[in-house]
Structures are given as structure tokens and as C-alpha cells.
Design a protein around this motif. Structure first.
Motif, PDB file in Angstrom:
ATOM      1  N   ASN A   5       0.814  -1.225   0.000  1.00  0.00           N
ATOM      2  CA  ASN A   5       0.000   0.000   0.000  1.00  0.00           C
ATOM      3  C   ASN A   5       0.838   1.261   0.000  1.00  0.00           C
ATOM      4  O   ASN A   5       0.339   2.336   0.332  1.00  0.00           O
ATOM      5  CB  ASN A   5      -0.925  -0.014   1.213  1.00  0.00           C
ATOM      6  N   SER A   6       2.113   1.135  -0.339  1.00  0.00           N
ATOM      7  CA  SER A   6       2.955   2.324  -0.429  1.00  0.00           C
ATOM      8  C   SER A   6       2.536   3.172  -1.626  1.00  0.00           C
ATOM      9  O   SER A   6       1.952   2.680  -2.593  1.00  0.00           O
ATOM     10  CB  SER A   6       4.425   1.926  -0.544  1.00  0.00           C
ATOM     11  N   VAL A   7       2.842   4.441  -1.544  1.00  0.00           N
ATOM     12  CA  VAL A   7       2.460   5.401  -2.588  1.00  0.00           C
ATOM     13  C   VAL A   7       3.716   5.959  -3.223  1.00  0.00           C
ATOM     14  O   VAL A   7       4.623   6.416  -2.525  1.00  0.00           O
ATOM     15  CB  VAL A   7       1.617   6.551  -1.992  1.00  0.00           C
ATOM     16  N   SER A   8       3.816   5.901  -4.523  1.00  0.00           N
ATOM     17  CA  SER A   8       4.965   6.471  -5.226  1.00  0.00           C
ATOM     18  C   SER A   8       4.960   7.984  -5.064  1.00  0.00           C
ATOM     19  O   SER A   8       3.905   8.628  -5.095  1.00  0.00           O
ATOM     20  CB  SER A   8       4.910   6.105  -6.707  1.00  0.00           C
ATOM     21  N   ILE A   9       6.148   8.563  -4.879  1.00  0.00           N
ATOM     22  CA  ILE A   9       6.205  10.012  -4.664  1.00  0.00           C
ATOM     23  C   ILE A   9       5.754  10.778  -5.907  1.00  0.00           C
ATOM     24  O   ILE A   9       5.333  11.932  -5.799  1.00  0.00           O
ATOM     25  CB  ILE A   9       7.616  10.464  -4.240  1.00  0.00           C
ATOM     26  N   GLU A  10       5.819  10.153  -7.079  1.00  0.00           N
ATOM     27  CA  GLU A  10       5.315  10.810  -8.283  1.00  0.00           C
ATOM     28  C   GLU A  10       3.797  10.938  -8.260  1.00  0.00           C
ATOM     29  O   GLU A  10       3.225  11.760  -8.982  1.00  0.00           O
ATOM     30  CB  GLU A  10       5.744  10.043  -9.536  1.00  0.00           C
ATOM     31  N   ASP A  11       3.132  10.119  -7.423  1.00  0.00           N
ATOM     32  CA  ASP A  11       1.671  10.119  -7.372  1.00  0.00           C
ATOM     33  C   ASP A  11       1.105  10.984  -6.255  1.00  0.00           C
ATOM     34  O   ASP A  11      -0.106  11.029  -6.060  1.00  0.00           O
ATOM     35  CB  ASP A  11       1.154   8.688  -7.188  1.00  0.00           C
ATOM     36  N   VAL A  12       1.972  11.640  -5.487  1.00  0.00           N
ATOM     37  CA  VAL A  12       1.497  12.517  -4.418  1.00  0.00           C
ATOM     38  C   VAL A  12       0.951  13.787  -5.051  1.00  0.00           C
ATOM     39  O   VAL A  12       1.679  14.526  -5.716  1.00  0.00           O
ATOM     40  CB  VAL A  12       2.632  12.843  -3.425  1.00  0.00           C
ATOM     41  N   ARG A  13      -0.332  14.035  -4.834  1.00  0.00           N
ATOM     42  CA  ARG A  13      -0.996  15.185  -5.441  1.00  0.00           C
ATOM     43  C   ARG A  13      -1.053  16.333  -4.457  1.00  0.00           C
ATOM     44  O   ARG A  13      -1.630  16.199  -3.378  1.00  0.00           O
ATOM     45  CB  ARG A  13      -2.411  14.812  -5.882  1.00  0.00           C
ATOM     46  N   PRO A  14      -0.493  17.486  -4.794  1.00  0.00           N
ATOM     47  CA  PRO A  14      -0.501  18.614  -3.857  1.00  0.00           C
ATOM     48  C   PRO A  14      -1.874  19.200  -3.611  1.00  0.00           C
ATOM     49  O   PRO A  14      -2.151  19.745  -2.564  1.00  0.00           O
ATOM     50  CB  PRO A  14       0.417  19.636  -4.524  1.00  0.00           C
ATOM     51  N   ASN A  15      -2.761  19.098  -4.604  1.00  0.00           N
ATOM     52  CA  ASN A  15      -4.090  19.700  -4.481  1.00  0.00           C
ATOM     53  C   ASN A  15      -5.159  18.624  -4.520  1.00  0.00           C
ATOM     54  O   ASN A  15      -6.131  18.703  -5.259  1.00  0.00           O
ATOM     55  CB  ASN A  15      -4.327  20.701  -5.617  1.00  0.00           C
TER      56      ASN A  15
END
Length: 641
Positions: free
Chosen positions: A128-138
Motif C-alpha cells: 500500500n505504499s504510494v509512489s512520490i510521483e503520485d502525491v498530489r498537492p491539491n
């Protein structure tokens, strides 16, 4: 033959570890409560808000306290964060181990089931880790989870069978560290070497991501400190030719300088190195302003008696000679003359020393307009070696013209004479093309300096580990909630296997993994530990009571088991501020629902916490019985209470 009795009442070590961990519960979450620790013998006090600082200042006379402190300090030295999580989980899992002993569960079954439970949960976390490219700021603040890889992807549910998108990374078998009596729980296997960062790790890649957005995601409520980290990234990016955007961050090119007497609004980021000098030393900077300085770098102490580690002579051995000292000069005088002559011969203006410098030599150098600065960090010397061409040496007698660097500028940044400190001037040392950045931390409350510095470095290293892992875990209790859910699923499956398809009891050998009949009980106690962690986070947020927190957690578990996505409101509960006194800043409120944790740091904290519990459990048992706990199982002359 009499029976050897193992009593849970005598497991004092586990009880001490539980009590010690309870001291730091108020430090969890974004709203940390500060504590004053006072020395009754001297009357001196310290202000702390992190568990590793608490342990550092406590007089830990018991062996368990010392072991816990060494474990925390070793973890902090590498990761600079996660120490609170480590100690908290060590406390709740110690309580779980004690409860297992009360239920007559043998020590081998406790160790086996808890190890299996942690392995299961770590696997779920990686899935369930999240790739840092997929972190959405908004990200949207609607009911859809903000931890999303795409506009239509929610947090994966391990129970409903949604396939993880990062399976290739997670298929690698995770080998558990073997329990030893090593003071730092050092691992020997290659897997741990590949996952645990070293003390002097290289700069990490930030390709394809906006560091400012990632910094917000892992700020954990430390908005002011993380804003300074973002400023560091901007300055390093500019020096690196990347423009003003946040595309570069190198924690190894970062140092701090604490400066009391000014308000916290004066904290800032400057290129190069900022150090504090006395008024006499600063006067030399006045005389040589707007000039290029020539520099030499000393790796050790600048003194005649200094010897590199391994070459120090015995203190109780003296040399006797029948030769008279006709010159009337001591060996130290001769050494000082040689060093000063070498510096003058090579037109050196600045000497940066990693260790301490001879006070008398420093004064002689001052009279010849040579500035000697001691106690410079290794990373600073390394940067000046790269940017000036200077070659660091261990002894001053090794200096030659080939060791001298050029292109250093020194300027007085601020007069600090009103601070009533020996160092009254803050000067800025900058070399051409330097990537070194200094964060100046200021406060009018002297006792807060250490806290501000710890908070800043925690933010800096959380961002560093984010870029290093390229993965993040859902924060604000979501990851722990998934661990509770997966353990409860295994408990349910274990119960169904025990009953059998026809409703009758299954054979004992099929109850649990490797014939462990207590697997379900141990799993539930481990899950209760994570539930306690989440509820403590919610309690410290000031939004609900402990009972309300458990109610909310149980409702979220029901929703997850029903196939629903993890509600973003669950994270918002930990960051919401409904109180009249306004405990939370507007910046922290805007960050609600966007909280992430470092994957490697969290999993390593859990592993070390469980290893610490096992070591205390094993040691307690050996002290009580005088035998190896592995030998207890199956012995007819051993009675487990």
C-alpha cells in the motif's frame, strides 16, 4: 524432581519498558507537549519534546532503560525521525507480551506469532505504499481518499483483494534480523544493508518531483521548520543551475547554526557556512573584508599532542633523556613555530579544524592575521575541499603548498554581542560554487534552541528519506489501521480453519502457522497495540477522547471490511482543531488529509521495537530460570505460570 517456575510477575524488564515508553506518549502527533526535566541535585532543567531527548536527560540506572536508550539513540543517529514511534510500539508490545504470559502462552509461541504478525503487516505496508510521483498537492477534500495514485484510485484494501500496483518491488523476501545481544541490533544480512541508509549517504535523486509538495506531505505539522527546508532546496537548486524551483535537495550539504536572543522570525537560510566568533576573531574579518582567503583543512585536532586514532601513546609512560635542552624551547614550542612558519610561507589566511585547536597557537596565528576556526563538522570540511581545492590533512606538519585551497570569502553577518556569549559575531564563510547551505535558527527563549534544531533536522531527514525511498506510506494512522485490519482477517481465517468446514474442531497441528495454537490471541494483542497508537494520536490532536477515538477506529474497520475506501475524514480527525483556544495553525488545517510517513523509517522502527521487546523478554527469562527459553517448551520439569 521439583519444577522450575516461570512467573510473569517476575518479568520486571517488560514492566519497566512499558513504564518508560509511557513517558513519551504526549510527543506523538502534530501537537507535541513540551516537558521540563529538572536535575534535583543541580537545579538545572531542560526543555524537551522528543522521546530521544527525554531518554538522553534521564538518569537511567536500570539495564532496560539503558538498552532502550541505546536503541533509540542508534535509530535516531541513522534516521533522525521515528524514535517516538519506536518507543511507543516497544511499550505496547511489551504489555502484549506480559498479557501473553498471563494467558499461559509459552515464550516460543509469543516470539513466533509476534514475528509472523509483523512480517504480515510489513508486507501489507509495502503493498500500500504510494509512489512520490503520485502525491498530489491539491488532492480533493471530498470523501474520496486523498492518498491517490490517480483521480480514480483509492487506497488499496488488503481484504477486498485489490491488487497492489507495486508488486514487483514487494515480492522480495524480507528476512528478519536475528536477535542478538548487540547493543545496536546490527544486521548482517544483505537485505538490511540494502534498506538501511548509512550515516553518510549520498545525495538522493529528486528527478520528476516537486520537492515543495513532498515537503508539505511529510511536514507532520512542523510548518515553520519545513518551510526552511524548502528554502534550502530552492537555494541548492539555484546553485545547481536548476533555477528557483525545488528540484534539488542534499541533506549532506546542510548545516545549522543556533543563535539565541532574536525572535524566531529571524530564522533564515544562507549560502555557505555561518559560525559564531569572538569579537577579537571578528576584527580580523573586518581587516580582510572583500578579499579572497586561502584555506587549509585539518581533520583532527590542531595540537602537538594529537595523534590519529590508533597512534595515541599511553598517558602513564614518560620518556627520559640525558640530553640537555640547550635552546630552552619545549617540544610544543618547536611544533608551534614550525606550524606557524608553514602557514605564513604558504600565505594561509584561514585554518578550519575538525577538532580542537591549541589556544596558544590560535593566538599566535591571530597576531599574524591568520584565523583559526575549530569544531567544524566533517561535511563542512568536505565541501570546502571540493570547492577550494584544499587537501585535508590529519596533522599540521603535513601541510604543503599543494594542500592550500583558494577562493574563500568571509563576511560579518550579524553582531550578536547582546547575547552575553563569548562568541559575539556571526560570520558567513562562502566558497565559489559551494553547495553548502546553513540554516540559522533563532529564538528569544534559549531553552527552545535544542527543540527547534531537532524539529528542523527531523523535517530535513523526512524529506531526505522520502526522496531516497521514492515511496511513502499513508499517514495519520491509516497505515496502522490497515495493519489492524489484516491481523484481524488472519484471526478470522485462523478461526475458520480451526473449526473446519463441517463445524467440528480441526486437529491441533492445523491450528495456526507451524502448529501455534495461540496465534490468534497474539495477533489480537499486537493489533491492540496499533489501536492504542492510533487512539493516542487522536487524543493528542485535542479533537476527541480515548473512548471516542476507539469508536471511530472500530467504525473505520467495519467500513474497510465492508469493502469501502478509507475515509479521508479519518485523517482529518487527527489534524482538526475544534477547540476555542486554536491549538492548530491555519497551515496545519490546510494540510489535513495529506499526511504521509516514511516507509523505511516506520518499518525499521517497528522492527527495532519488536527486537527490543524480544531481547528484554529473553533476558528476563534467562535471569528468572537460568535456562534458555527455547528449552522450556516440552520439558516436564518446567511449570509456566
Amino acid at each position: 524432581m521439583g519444577s522450575t517456575i516461570i512467573s510473569q510477575r517476575l518479568h520486571v524488564g517488560l514492566q519497566q519498558l512499558t513504564a518508560l515508553a509511557a513517558v513519551t506518549h504526549s510527543f506523538l502527533g502534530p501537537n507535541k507537549n513540551h516537558k521540563f526535566i529538572q536535575d534535583e541535585s543541580t537545579g538545572e532543567s531542560s526543555l524537551v519534546c522528543t522521546c530521544f531527548r527525554v531518554l538522553e536527560h534521564l538518569d537511567l540506572t536500570c539495564s532496560v532503560g539503558q538498552l532502550a536508550n541505546e536503541t533509540i539513540q542508534a535509530h535516531q543517529k541513522v534516521f533522525h525521525s521515528g524514535a517516538g514511534c519506536l518507543l511507543f510500539m516497544a511499550g505496547v508490545w511489551s504489555r502484549a507480551a506480559l498479557e501473553c504470559l498471563h494467558r499461559d502462552i509459552s515464550i516460543p509461541h509469543i516470539v513466533s506469532a509476534m514475528s509472523e504478525g509483523l512480517d504480515i503487516c510489513c508486507k501489507v505496508c509495502r503493498s500500500n505504499s504510494v509512489s512520490i510521483e503520485d502525491v498530489r498537492p491539491n488532492a480533493s477534500d471530498s470523501g474520496t481518499s486523498v492518498l491517490q495514485g490517480s483521480p480514480h484510485t483509492v487506497l488499496r484494501n488488503p481484504v477486498t483483494g485489490m491488487n497492489p500496483s507495486h508488486g514487483a518491488l514487494n515480492n522480495k523476501k524480507q528476512s528478519r534480523i536475528k536477535l542478538t545481544h548487540s547493543r545496536h541490533f546490527c544486521a548482517n544480512d544483505e537485505a538490511d544493508k540494502n534498506t538501511t541508509p548509512g550515516l553518510f549517504s549520498h545525495a538522493v535523486s529528486s528527478k520528476g518531483v516537486d520537492i515543495a509538495h513532498l515537503a508539505e506531505a511529510v511536514s507532520h505539522g512542523c510548518v515553520d521548520a519545513m518551510s526552511l527546508v524548502v528554502e534550502v532546496s530552492k537555494m541548492q537548486s539555484k546553485n545547481n543551475g536548476s533555477g528557483d524551483s525545488c528540484r534539488t535537495f542534499d541533506v549532506n550539504k546542510l548545516v545549522t547554526c543556533t543563535l539565541p536572543g532574536l525572535s524566531e522570525d529571524h530564522s533564515c537560510v544562507l549560502p555557505g557556512c555561518v559560525i559564531l566568533l569572538s569579537a577579537e576573531q571578528a576584527s580580523l574579518v573586518h581587516h580582510m573584508k572583500e578579499q579572497k582567503w586561502q584555506v587549509v583543512l585539518i581533520n583532527g585536532d590542531l595540537s602537538e599532542k594529537y595523534r590519529h586514532l590508533g597512534f595515541n601513546s599511553k598517558n602513564d609512560i614518560s620518556q627520559v633523556t640525558d640530553k640537555l635542552d640547550l635552546k630552552g624551547l619545549s617540544k610544543e614550542d618547536d611544533w608551534e613555530d614550525n606550524v606557524l612558519t608553514t602557514l605564513l610561507k604558504n600565505n594561509v589566511n584561514l585554518v578550519l579544524v575538525n577538532g580542537e585547536a591549541s589556544e596558544r597557537l590560535t593566538q599566535h596565528c591571530m597576531s599574524h592575521r591568520i584565523l583559526v576556526v575549530e569544531r567544524m563538522k566533517p561535511d563542512i570540511l568536505k565541501d570546502f575541499a571540493e570547492t577550494t581545492g584544499a587537501v585535508p590533512v590529519t596533522y599540521a606538519t603535513q601541510l604543503s603548498k599543494h594542500c592550500v585551497g583558494t577562493g574563500v570569502e568571509i563576511s560579518i553577518w550579524r553582531d550578536c554581542s547582546g547575547n552575553r556569549r563569548r562568541a559575539s559575531m556571526a560570520v558567513n564563510i562562502v566558497a565559489d560554487r559551494t553547495a553548502l547551505v546553513t540554516v540559522v535558527l533563532t529564538t528569544s527563549v534559549h531553552s527552545k534552541l535544542q527543540t527547534l534544531e531537532d524539529c528542523f533536522w527531523g523535517c530535513a531527514y523526512r524529506l531526505h528519506h522520502t526522496l531516497k525511498d521514492r515511496k511513502l506510506l499513508p499517514g495519520a494512522g491509516k497505515t496502522e489501521l490497515l495493519c489492524v485490519q489484516i491481523l484481524q482477517k488472519h484471526i478470522k481465517d485462523n478461526g475458520e480453519q480451526t473449526r473446519g468446514k463441517d463445524g467440528t474442531s480441526a486437529p491441533q497441528a492445523k491450528q495456526g502457522r507451524a502448529g501455534n495454537p495461540h496465534r490468534a490471541d497474539v495477533f489480537q494483542l499486537m493489533a491492540d497495540g496499533w489501536m492504542d497508537y492510533i487512539s493516542t494520536l487522536m487524543l493528542n490532536s485535542g479533537t476527541c477522547s480515548k473512548v471516542d477515538a476507539w469508536t471511530t477506529i472500530n467504525q473505520q474497520l467495519i467500513d474497510l471490511n465492508g469493502g469501502l475506501s478509507l475515509d479521508a475524514n479519518f485523517s482529518r480527525l487527527l489534524l482538526r482543531d475544534d477547540t476555542e483556544d486554536g491549538m492548530m495553525s491555519p497551515d496545519m488545517k490546510r494540510s489535513a488529509g495529506k499526511v504521509y510517513d516514511n516507509m523505511t523509517v516506520k518499518l525499521e522502527a517497528w522492527r527495532k521495537a519488536l527486537d527490543l521487546v524480544f531481547l528484554v523478554l529473553q533476558t528476563d527469562t534467562e535471569i528468572i530460570t537460568g535456562i534458555d527459553p527455547k528449552q522450556v517448551e516440552g520439558q516436564s520439569n518446567v511449570m509456566v505460570l
